[in-house]
Design a protein around this motif. Structure first.
Motif, PDB file in Angstrom:
ATOM      1  N   GLU A 311       0.834  -1.210   0.000  1.00 12.66           N
ATOM      2  CA  GLU A 311       0.000   0.000   0.000  1.00 12.66           C
ATOM      3  C   GLU A 311       0.866   1.255   0.000  1.00 12.66           C
ATOM      4  O   GLU A 311       0.503   2.279  -0.594  1.00 12.66           O
ATOM      5  CB  GLU A 311      -0.919   0.000   1.223  1.00 12.66           C
ATOM      6  CG  GLU A 311      -2.115  -0.922   1.101  1.00 12.66           C
ATOM      7  CD  GLU A 311      -2.996  -0.898   2.347  1.00 12.66           C
ATOM      8  OE1 GLU A 311      -2.630  -0.186   3.313  1.00 12.66           O
ATOM      9  OE2 GLU A 311      -4.026  -1.588   2.363  1.00 12.66           O
ATOM     10  N   THR A 314       3.541   0.767  -3.787  1.00 10.43           N
ATOM     11  CA  THR A 314       3.078   0.661  -5.180  1.00 10.43           C
ATOM     12  C   THR A 314       2.806   2.013  -5.848  1.00 10.43           C
ATOM     13  O   THR A 314       2.976   2.112  -7.074  1.00 10.43           O
ATOM     14  CB  THR A 314       1.815  -0.226  -5.280  1.00 10.43           C
ATOM     15  OG1 THR A 314       0.857   0.179  -4.306  1.00 10.43           O
ATOM     16  CG2 THR A 314       2.167  -1.678  -5.071  1.00 10.43           C
ATOM     17  N   PRO A 315       2.423   3.059  -5.117  1.00  8.19           N
ATOM     18  CA  PRO A 315       2.235   4.333  -5.817  1.00  8.19           C
ATOM     19  C   PRO A 315       3.527   4.953  -6.336  1.00  8.19           C
ATOM     20  O   PRO A 315       3.476   5.812  -7.221  1.00  8.19           O
ATOM     21  CB  PRO A 315       1.595   5.229  -4.744  1.00  8.19           C
ATOM     22  CG  PRO A 315       0.992   4.292  -3.760  1.00  8.19           C
ATOM     23  CD  PRO A 315       1.918   3.132  -3.732  1.00  8.19           C
ATOM     24  N   ILE A 316       4.692   4.510  -5.814  1.00 11.76           N
ATOM     25  CA  ILE A 316       5.930   5.202  -6.201  1.00 11.76           C
ATOM     26  C   ILE A 316       7.009   4.249  -6.720  1.00 11.76           C
ATOM     27  O   ILE A 316       8.102   4.702  -7.058  1.00 11.76           O
ATOM     28  CB  ILE A 316       6.489   6.034  -5.016  1.00 11.76           C
ATOM     29  CG1 ILE A 316       6.505   5.225  -3.710  1.00 11.76           C
ATOM     30  CG2 ILE A 316       5.679   7.299  -4.820  1.00 11.76           C
ATOM     31  CD1 ILE A 316       7.723   4.455  -3.444  1.00 11.76           C
ATOM     32  N   ARG A 390       9.709   5.173   0.586  1.00 14.82           N
ATOM     33  CA  ARG A 390       8.841   6.114  -0.130  1.00 14.82           C
ATOM     34  C   ARG A 390       9.346   7.547   0.042  1.00 14.82           C
ATOM     35  O   ARG A 390       9.396   8.317  -0.934  1.00 14.82           O
ATOM     36  CB  ARG A 390       7.409   5.983   0.380  1.00 14.82           C
ATOM     37  CG  ARG A 390       6.442   6.945  -0.304  1.00 14.82           C
ATOM     38  CD  ARG A 390       5.013   6.580   0.003  1.00 14.82           C
ATOM     39  NE  ARG A 390       4.083   7.485  -0.663  1.00 14.82           N
ATOM     40  CZ  ARG A 390       2.812   7.215  -0.903  1.00 14.82           C
ATOM     41  NH1 ARG A 390       2.302   6.038  -0.537  1.00 14.82           N
ATOM     42  NH2 ARG A 390       2.024   8.083  -1.502  1.00 14.82           N
TER      43      ARG A 390
END
Length: 404
Positions: A311, A314-316, A390
Motif C-alpha cells: 500500500e 506501489t504508488p511510487i 517512499r
C-alpha cells in the motif's frame, strides 16, 4: 588446493559489505535490514519443547545418515498431503538433510561428471549455491535469464537441444528467489520431456513453497509429476526446508524427495560426506512436519506485511506482490548499487542490489536495476522501512533523472 576455488565469485553479502565500506547510515534513524532471507518470526513452541526434551537422549548417539524412520515417515506423509501424491516411499524416495543449502551443493557433486563438457543450468538471477556447486563440481554454468521482459519467468523452449545434451543438473527455483514466480505445469511437462530425452536431473529448490497468499499453494515438481503420470518421479528431486516454513533456520533441517534411483547414490555420497542430522533435531523436525497450525499463522503474518508494505510502495515503485515467498523485487529507474547506498545513507534502510544475485551474460544482467527486499522482520519494522523508502524516492527525483 582445488583450482576451481579460484573461479568462485564473492558471495552477495561480501560484495554488499565492500560496497558499504566507509559509508554510515543516518544516525538519527535505527538501521532496518531487508537484505538476508532469515525469518524473524517466532519459532513454533511445540518444536522447541520437543527439541529440549530430545536433548536428554539425542546427543549420546551417532545419527544415521539416512535419518530415523519416524522422520522419513513424517516427511513422506507431509509430502503426500501437500502435493496430492498417490504414494511416496519413506525407505527409498525420502532423505532428510541438514538444510537445503548443503544438500543442493552435495547433490551437484553426486550428479556431475558422467557427460563430457558438462553443463549445470541455472536461473539468472539465482541462489548462489547453484553456481558455486556447479563450479566446484567442474561443470560449466549455463544461465537462463528471467527478467522483467518475460515477467520473471524462464522461456525454456528457447534453449537449444545442444544445451540439454550437455546438461546434467537443471536447477529450478519455484517459488523463485528473488522474484517469487512459480513454475507452471506446462513448463514442467516440457522439462520432464527433455530430462527423459537427454538424461539430466531436475533439481527443484522449493524452500519458499509454504509462504503463499490467497490460499493458493504453489505447484510443486512432484505434484506436477503426479499430474503428468510420472509417478516414480524419474529424473526429479525436490528440496524442502523447515527454515522458511516453520521459522527454524538454525535447526538446519530439510529433506530431498523424488527419484529413488538418484537418492540411492546420493545417500552413499552423504555417508562419506558426514552430514547426518542430529537425532534431537530429527525428533523436533517430526513435530514440525506434523503441525500445520503454526504454518498457517506464519502465512497470515506475511500476508498482512505484504498488504501494508505494498500500500505504501506501489504508488511510487514498480513493485507487486509475488506469487509466493517473502521477497519484494522492485524494478528501479536508477542503478541498483546507487539506490542501495543512497537509501542506506539517507534513510538507514539496507536492501540488496539485484545485480549481485545475477550474472552479466551478453552484456545483460537480469538482476540489474532491481533490489531484493526481504520482508522477514516484524510488521512494524517492515512498514517503517517502506515509509522511509517512499520518503527517499519522493525526495530524490534528481537522482532518478541523473542515473537513468
Amino acid at each position: 588446493m582445488n583450482p576451481f576455488i579460484r573461479s568462485l565469485h564473492p558471495y552477495p553479502f561480501q560484495k554488499l559489505a565492500e560496497l558499504l565500506e566507509g559509508l554510515t547510515p543516518n544516525p538519527e534513524k535505527p538501521l532496518i535490514r531487508l537484505t538476508i532471507g532469515e525469518p524473524q518470526h517466532e519459532s513454533p513452541q511445540c518444536v522447541l519443547d520437543k527439541l529440549a526434551d530430545s536433548l536428554k537422549s539425542g546427543v549420546n548417539k551417532y545419527p544415521n545418515t539416512k535419518g530415523e524412520l519416524p522422520l522419513r515417515k513424517a516427511i513422506a506423509e507431509w509430502t503426500k498431503h501437500r502435493f496430492h501424491l498417490d504414494s511416496i516411499d519413506p525407505e527409498t524416495q525420502v532423505l532428510p538433510v541438514t538444510g537445503t543449502r548443503e544438500a543442493l551443493f552435495a547433490i551437484t557433486q553426486t550428479l556431475v561428471g558422467e557427460k563430457s563438457n558438462t553443463l549445470v543450468v541455472s536461473p539468472n538471477p539465482f541462489y548462489q549455491i547453484y553456481e558455486g556447486a556447479g563450479i566446484l563440481a567442474g561443470a560449466e554454468l549455463y544461465y537462463l535469464p528471467c527478467g522483467p521482459e518475460t515477467r520473471y519467468q524462464i522461456n525454456y523452449q528457447d534453449i537449444s537441444d545442444d544445451v540439454w545434451q550437455r546438461c546434467e543438473v537443471l536447477f529450478v527455483c519455484s517459488p523463485s528467489n528473488p522474484s517469487g514466480t512459480v513454475t507452471t505445469l506446462d513448463d514442467y511437462a516440457y522439462l520432464l520431456e527433455k530430462a527423459r530425452e537427454f538424461d539430466f536431473t531436475i533439481v527443484a529448490d522449493e524452500c519458499y513453497s509454504e509462504i503463499y497468499f490467497d490460499n493458493k499453494p504453489p505447484l510443486g515438481l512432484l505434484e506436477a509429476c503426479q499430474q503428468l503420470g510420472n509417478t516414480s518421479y524419474d529424473h526429479c528431486l525436490i528440496f524442502q526446508s523447515l527454515s522458511k516454513r516453520s521459522n527454524l533456520p538454525g535447526l538446519r533441517s530439510g529433506f530431498v524427495a523424488g527419484d529413488a534411483n538418484i537418492l540411492k547414490p546420493f545417500l552413499l555420497y552423504r555417508t562419506y560426506q558426514g552430514c547426518s542430522m542430529p537425532i534431537h533435531h530429527q525428533e523436533a523436525s517430526v513435530v514440525a512436519w506434523q503441525d500445520e497450525e503454526h504454518v498457517e499463522k506464519n502465512r497470515d503474518i506475511y500476508t498482512r506485511k505484504f498488504t501494508s508494505v505494498l500500500e505504501i510502495l506501489t504508488p511510487i515503485m514498480k513493485v507487486s506482490k509475488p506469487e509466493a515467498g517473502f521477497y519484494l523485487w522492485p524494478e528501479l529507474d536508477i542503478d541498483d548499487e546507487t539506490f542501495c547506498t543512497e537509501l542506506y545513507k539517507q534513510e538507514s534502510v539496507l536492501v540488496l542490489p539485484g545485480s549481485y544475485l545475477g550474472r552479466q551474460i551478453n552484456d545483460y544482467n537480469p538482476g540489474s536495476k532491481h533490489v531484493r527486499m526481504a520482508l522477514v522482520a516484524e510488521e512494524s519494522q517492515c512498514v517503517e522501512a517502506a515509509q522511509r523508502i517512499r520518503h527517499f524516492i519522493t525526495n530524490n527525483q534528481h537522482l532518478m533523472t541523473k542515473y537513468q
